[in-house]
Design a protein around this motif. Structure first.
Motif, PDB file in Angstrom:
ATOM      1  N   GLY A 193       0.835  -1.195   0.000  1.00 59.34           N
ATOM      2  CA  GLY A 193       0.000   0.000   0.000  1.00 59.34           C
ATOM      3  C   GLY A 193       0.868   1.242   0.000  1.00 59.34           C
ATOM      4  N   ARG A 217      -6.364  -1.173  11.348  1.00 56.22           N
ATOM      5  CA  ARG A 217      -5.930  -1.774  10.097  1.00 56.22           C
ATOM      6  C   ARG A 217      -5.964  -3.288  10.172  1.00 56.22           C
ATOM      7  NH1 ARG A 217      -1.657   1.092   7.247  1.00 56.22           N
ATOM      8  NH2 ARG A 217      -1.797   3.330   7.536  1.00 56.22           N
ATOM      9  N   ALA A 220       3.996  -3.118   5.684  1.00 54.30           N
ATOM     10  CA  ALA A 220       2.592  -3.509   5.737  1.00 54.30           C
ATOM     11  C   ALA A 220       1.976  -2.679   6.865  1.00 54.30           C
ATOM     12  CB  ALA A 220       2.443  -5.014   5.929  1.00 54.30           C
ATOM     13  N   LYS A 278       0.419   5.479  11.971  1.00 57.31           N
ATOM     14  CA  LYS A 278       0.105   6.055  10.653  1.00 57.31           C
ATOM     15  C   LYS A 278      -1.397   5.906  10.440  1.00 57.31           C
ATOM     16  CE  LYS A 278       1.068   5.853   5.675  1.00 57.31           C
ATOM     17  NZ  LYS A 278       1.839   5.206   4.586  1.00 57.31           N
ATOM     18  N   ARG A 315      -6.380  -0.494   5.280  1.00 63.48           N
ATOM     19  CA  ARG A 315      -6.852   0.459   6.303  1.00 63.48           C
ATOM     20  C   ARG A 315      -8.339   0.227   6.517  1.00 63.48           C
ATOM     21  NH1 ARG A 315      -3.647   5.330   3.147  1.00 63.48           N
ATOM     22  NH2 ARG A 315      -1.600   4.339   3.170  1.00 63.48           N
ATOM     23  N   ASN A 321      -5.839   1.141   0.461  1.00 67.11           N
ATOM     24  CA  ASN A 321      -4.761   0.621  -0.393  1.00 67.11           C
ATOM     25  C   ASN A 321      -5.350  -0.050  -1.629  1.00 67.11           C
ATOM     26  OD1 ASN A 321      -2.634   1.520   1.229  1.00 67.11           O
ATOM     27  ND2 ASN A 321      -2.777  -0.274   2.554  1.00 67.11           N
ATOM     28  N   SER A 362       2.058   5.102  -1.089  1.00 67.12           N
ATOM     29  CA  SER A 362       2.152   5.808  -2.375  1.00 67.12           C
ATOM     30  C   SER A 362       3.288   5.321  -3.270  1.00 67.12           C
ATOM     31  CB  SER A 362       2.344   7.308  -2.113  1.00 67.12           C
ATOM     32  OG  SER A 362       3.525   7.499  -1.328  1.00 67.12           O
ATOM     33  N   THR A 363       4.332   4.752  -2.688  1.00 70.08           N
ATOM     34  CA  THR A 363       5.503   4.379  -3.494  1.00 70.08           C
ATOM     35  C   THR A 363       5.169   3.469  -4.673  1.00 70.08           C
ATOM     36  OG1 THR A 363       6.990   4.676  -1.602  1.00 70.08           O
ATOM     37  CG2 THR A 363       7.801   3.324  -3.432  1.00 70.08           C
ATOM     38  N   ASP A 408      -1.692  -5.281   3.430  1.00 70.67           N
ATOM     39  CA  ASP A 408      -2.426  -4.665   4.537  1.00 70.67           C
ATOM     40  C   ASP A 408      -3.522  -3.770   3.983  1.00 70.67           C
ATOM     41  OD1 ASP A 408      -0.655  -1.662   5.582  1.00 70.67           O
ATOM     42  OD2 ASP A 408      -0.794  -2.558   3.601  1.00 70.67           O
ATOM     43  N   MET A 452       7.936   0.716   2.961  1.00 72.02           N
ATOM     44  CA  MET A 452       8.515   0.954   4.282  1.00 72.02           C
ATOM     45  C   MET A 452       8.249   2.398   4.691  1.00 72.02           C
ATOM     46  SD  MET A 452      12.460   0.931   5.602  1.00 72.02           S
ATOM     47  CE  MET A 452      12.684   2.536   4.833  1.00 72.02           C
ATOM     48  N   LYS A 457      13.650   8.182   3.500  1.00 70.02           N
ATOM     49  CA  LYS A 457      13.768   6.772   3.921  1.00 70.02           C
ATOM     50  C   LYS A 457      15.228   6.384   4.195  1.00 70.02           C
ATOM     51  CE  LYS A 457       9.336   6.321   3.139  1.00 70.02           C
ATOM     52  NZ  LYS A 457       8.678   5.457   2.162  1.00 70.02           N
ATOM     53  N   HIS A 460       8.300   0.825   9.602  1.00 71.64           N
ATOM     54  CA  HIS A 460       7.162  -0.113   9.527  1.00 71.64           C
ATOM     55  C   HIS A 460       7.031  -0.638   8.118  1.00 71.64           C
ATOM     56  CE1 HIS A 460       4.573   3.333   8.060  1.00 71.64           C
ATOM     57  NE2 HIS A 460       4.051   2.341   7.380  1.00 71.64           N
TER      58      HIS A 460
HETATM   59  C1  6PG Z   1       0.016   1.818   4.319  1.00 74.17           C
HETATM   60  C2  6PG Z   1       1.097   0.928   3.745  1.00 74.17           C
HETATM   61  C3  6PG Z   1       2.387   1.216   4.435  1.00 74.17           C
HETATM   62  C4  6PG Z   1       3.266   1.873   3.395  1.00 74.17           C
HETATM   63  C5  6PG Z   1       4.399   2.610   4.027  1.00 74.17           C
HETATM   64  C6  6PG Z   1       5.159   3.443   2.991  1.00 74.17           C
HETATM   65  O1  6PG Z   1      -1.101   1.373   4.550  1.00 74.17           O
HETATM   66  O2  6PG Z   1       0.326   3.004   4.481  1.00 74.17           O
HETATM   67  O3  6PG Z   1       0.786  -0.346   3.676  1.00 74.17           O
HETATM   68  O4  6PG Z   1       3.032   0.104   4.970  1.00 74.17           O
HETATM   69  O5  6PG Z   1       3.771   0.857   2.517  1.00 74.17           O
HETATM   70  O6  6PG Z   1       3.867   3.478   5.013  1.00 74.17           O
HETATM   71  O7  6PG Z   1       4.253   4.391   2.478  1.00 74.17           O
HETATM   72  P1  6PG Z   1       4.732   5.352   1.261  1.00 74.17           P
HETATM   73  O8  6PG Z   1       5.006   4.435   0.101  1.00 74.17           O
HETATM   74  O9  6PG Z   1       3.562   6.255   1.011  1.00 74.17           O
HETATM   75  O10 6PG Z   1       5.977   6.058   1.742  1.00 74.17           O
END
Ligand code: 6PG
Length: 232
Positions: free
Chosen positions: A47, A174, A143, A169, A76, A86, A49-50, A74, A136, A197, A141
């Motif tokens: 999930g 979740r 997932a 977050k 939300r 996600n 944005s990456t 994972d 990540m 990161k 963290h």
């Molecule tokens: C979520 C994701 C979470 C995400 C990381 C990185 O629900 O937010 O599953 O684990 O992969 O927080 O988020 P970005 O890619 O937005 O930095």
């Protein structure tokens, strides 16, 4: 950046777009190999944005979508069409644009609440996934396994999906794949970009017991850009 974790297969690109291109090509290779060997490919999506650009590139993949089964690492606990889900990000950037059979798309029913959704998803998940995609966060963290919540990462013995509360977050509630279930997958791949990161990546590679470090303890391919690797 020193990498003292030989079980991590680190692939560095100059830019986030380069990471997305490398990751998309590699994912399709893994999928087509799994399909050739086992007749299907079972992947859990990351999930955040990456992965957005990677998912967009996968729209053009040369593969048999009828053999893919899409799960999630994972989710939300929000309504199904909430833009912060996600599943919404994956569907709007990728899944709505490919002929994936509806029966092959397995979103987490997070709208049912974390405990009920985790119990339901445990039954939906296969014994073992072929690939788990992971992102990540800046706290390490991955997932929805968060630092300080180690006791919950496993759930009850053998649980494939766990309920998460008080996530730092948002949203706080979740559902996540359990640590053991992530480690049991055939492969793991991490997508990480951006200078924000750098610090968690350094701690990860030094072996700090962050969720990302624990989730990649049984090997992983890491697609990262130079900014995240502090390798300008
Ligand atoms: C979520 C994701 C979470 C995400 C990381 C990185 O629900 O937010 O599953 O684990 O992969 O927080 O988020 P970005 O890619 O937005 O930095």
């Amino acid at each position: 950046m020193s990498l003292d974790s030989s079980h991590l297969n680190l692939r560095i690109s100059d830019t986030p777009t380069g990471v997305a291109r490398q990751a998309a090509d590699w994912i399709v290779q893994q999928a087509n190999t799994a399909i050739d060997e086992r007749g299907l490919f079972r992947i859990a999506l990351a999930g955040g944005s990456t992965p957005r650009v990677t998912y967009g590139l996968l729209v053009e993949a040369d593969t048999d979508w009828s053999k893919w089964h899409i799960y999630y690492g994972d989710e939300r606990c929000l309504p199904p069409q909430d833009p912060e889900r996600n599943s919404h990000m994956a569907q709007s950037n990728w899944l709505e644009k490919i002929p994936l059979p509806e029966a092959n798309h397995h979103p987490i029913p997070a709208e049912a609440g974390a405990i009920e959704a985790a119990a339901q998803y445990h039954q939906v998940l296969p014994k073992k996934l072929d690939l788990v995609l992971l992102g990540m966060g800046q706290d390490g963290h991955t997932a929805s396994l968060f630092p300080g919540q180690e006791a919950s990462w496993q759930g009850a013995a053998g649980e494939r999906a766990i309920a998460v509360f008080n996530a730092p977050k948002p949203p706080p509630e979740r559902v996540s794949l359990s640590l053991d279930y992530i480690l049991a997958a055939e492969q793991r791949a991490v997508l990480v970009t951006g200078a924000d990161k750098q610090a968690p990546c350094q701690q990860w590679f030094e072996g700090h017991p962050l969720p990302i470090q624990q989730a990649t303890a049984s090997a992983a391919v890491v697609f990262a850009d130079r900014a995240a690797m502090n390798d300008q």
